[in-house]
Design a protein around this motif. Sequence first.
Motif, short mmCIF file in Angstrom:
data_model
loop_
_atom_site.label_atom_id
_atom_site.label_comp_id
_atom_site.label_asym_id
_atom_site.label_seq_id
_atom_site.Cartn_x
_atom_site.Cartn_y
_atom_site.Cartn_z
N ASP A 180 0.82 -1.21 0.00
CA ASP A 180 0.00 0.00 0.00
C ASP A 180 0.86 1.27 0.00
O ASP A 180 0.39 2.33 -0.37
CB ASP A 180 -0.91 0.02 1.24
CG ASP A 180 -1.74 -1.24 1.35
OD1 ASP A 180 -2.78 -1.29 0.71
OD2 ASP A 180 -1.31 -2.17 2.06
N PHE A 181 2.10 1.14 0.45
CA PHE A 181 3.03 2.26 0.48
C PHE A 181 3.94 2.20 -0.76
O PHE A 181 3.93 1.21 -1.50
CB PHE A 181 3.88 2.21 1.75
CG PHE A 181 3.10 2.37 3.02
CD1 PHE A 181 2.51 3.58 3.34
CD2 PHE A 181 2.95 1.30 3.90
CE1 PHE A 181 1.79 3.73 4.52
CE2 PHE A 181 2.24 1.44 5.07
CZ PHE A 181 1.65 2.67 5.38
N PRO A 182 4.71 3.25 -0.99
CA PRO A 182 5.71 3.18 -2.08
C PRO A 182 6.68 2.02 -1.86
O PRO A 182 6.78 1.45 -0.78
CB PRO A 182 6.41 4.54 -1.97
CG PRO A 182 5.40 5.45 -1.34
CD PRO A 182 4.64 4.58 -0.39
N ALA A 183 7.41 1.67 -2.90
CA ALA A 183 8.37 0.55 -2.84
C ALA A 183 9.33 0.75 -1.68
O ALA A 183 9.77 1.86 -1.39
CB ALA A 183 9.13 0.45 -4.16
N TRP A 184 9.69 -0.36 -1.02
CA TRP A 184 10.47 -0.28 0.22
C TRP A 184 11.81 0.42 0.01
O TRP A 184 12.27 1.15 0.89
CB TRP A 184 10.69 -1.67 0.79
CG TRP A 184 11.73 -2.49 0.05
CD1 TRP A 184 11.52 -3.37 -0.96
CD2 TRP A 184 13.14 -2.47 0.28
NE1 TRP A 184 12.70 -3.91 -1.40
CE2 TRP A 184 13.72 -3.37 -0.65
CE3 TRP A 184 13.98 -1.79 1.16
CZ2 TRP A 184 15.09 -3.60 -0.72
CZ3 TRP A 184 15.36 -2.03 1.10
CH2 TRP A 184 15.90 -2.92 0.17
#
Length: 321
Positions: free
Chosen positions: A36-40
Amino acid sequence: MEGRGGQPESYCHRQLVDAVRYLVAGGIAWRAVPADFPAWDRVYAFFRRWRDKGLVAEFHDRLRDRVRKTAGRDPEPTAGIIDAQSAKGAASVPATSRGFDGGKKVNGRKRHIVVDTLGLLLAVMVTAASVTDREAGRTLLERLRERHWRISLVWADGGYTGRLVDLARDALRIALTVVRRTDDATGFVVLPKRWLVERTFAWLMHSRRLARDYETRTDTSEAMIRATSAHADSQYGCPYPYVCIYGGPDASYPIVAEFQDVTDYFQSTNHGPDWWVVNTRNQDYTHLQLSNGTVYCLPPNGNLGGGGTLTGIVISNGGSC
């Protein structure tokens, strides 16, 4: 946050900050950041850039100043409390920055902090657990003096006695006052002023990332503490998703009650004559009832102080004030 030109960033800063907060609160690995968040790797690159440029500290300090203004305090504090906490080190902590605390029987690192009289973080330093409070105290107080020029009084425990008291007075113009237990005290005793920094350590322990030290670098550990403290500062130390009642007119007093259940009736409570209430919930409204029948409404992420005996509290989904 205006840049120097070039290709615009692909992600909103708010999304990246939320991802860092999620990682700190949940204690997960960088590669486990949800989709759900940007790429780690983008989240880590963002955090690393802010850490190296000192923006994590600036973000935290600006938020702390706003909290102090909201509480009716001057943004620049004049007094603080210093203490240290030993934390176990994970396998990722190298031998060059870890040690053994013989007093606490902990193999890892030690977190040295200074807080103001509201319990908000002023300075932090992470060392090997083998470093004594006196050794780290000098450097920490020097950092404190560089950032907060009005500081003139710092309370401490018996671990900061000796030459450090004279050095703080002569070189840094800080009165380092040691608060000791009385000779006839037995068992656990709440000591004046010192309980404030202990409460801050308790706030920090709400973050699973700080349950032990996982960071390879000490400056990353300090940034994680500041990131955790920034969230705690914004909620006056009240953990999400609670509604907290403080036993006095502002957040410098201890939390005396916590509520999290959504109900259609007033839950019984009894606090007064002064109180302060913080609502950490993002969507739910809170209604407060006094003994004289007066009802106050507290919006999401709001806070309210007042006088009189607080007798009831209800948390409701939706609605309005």
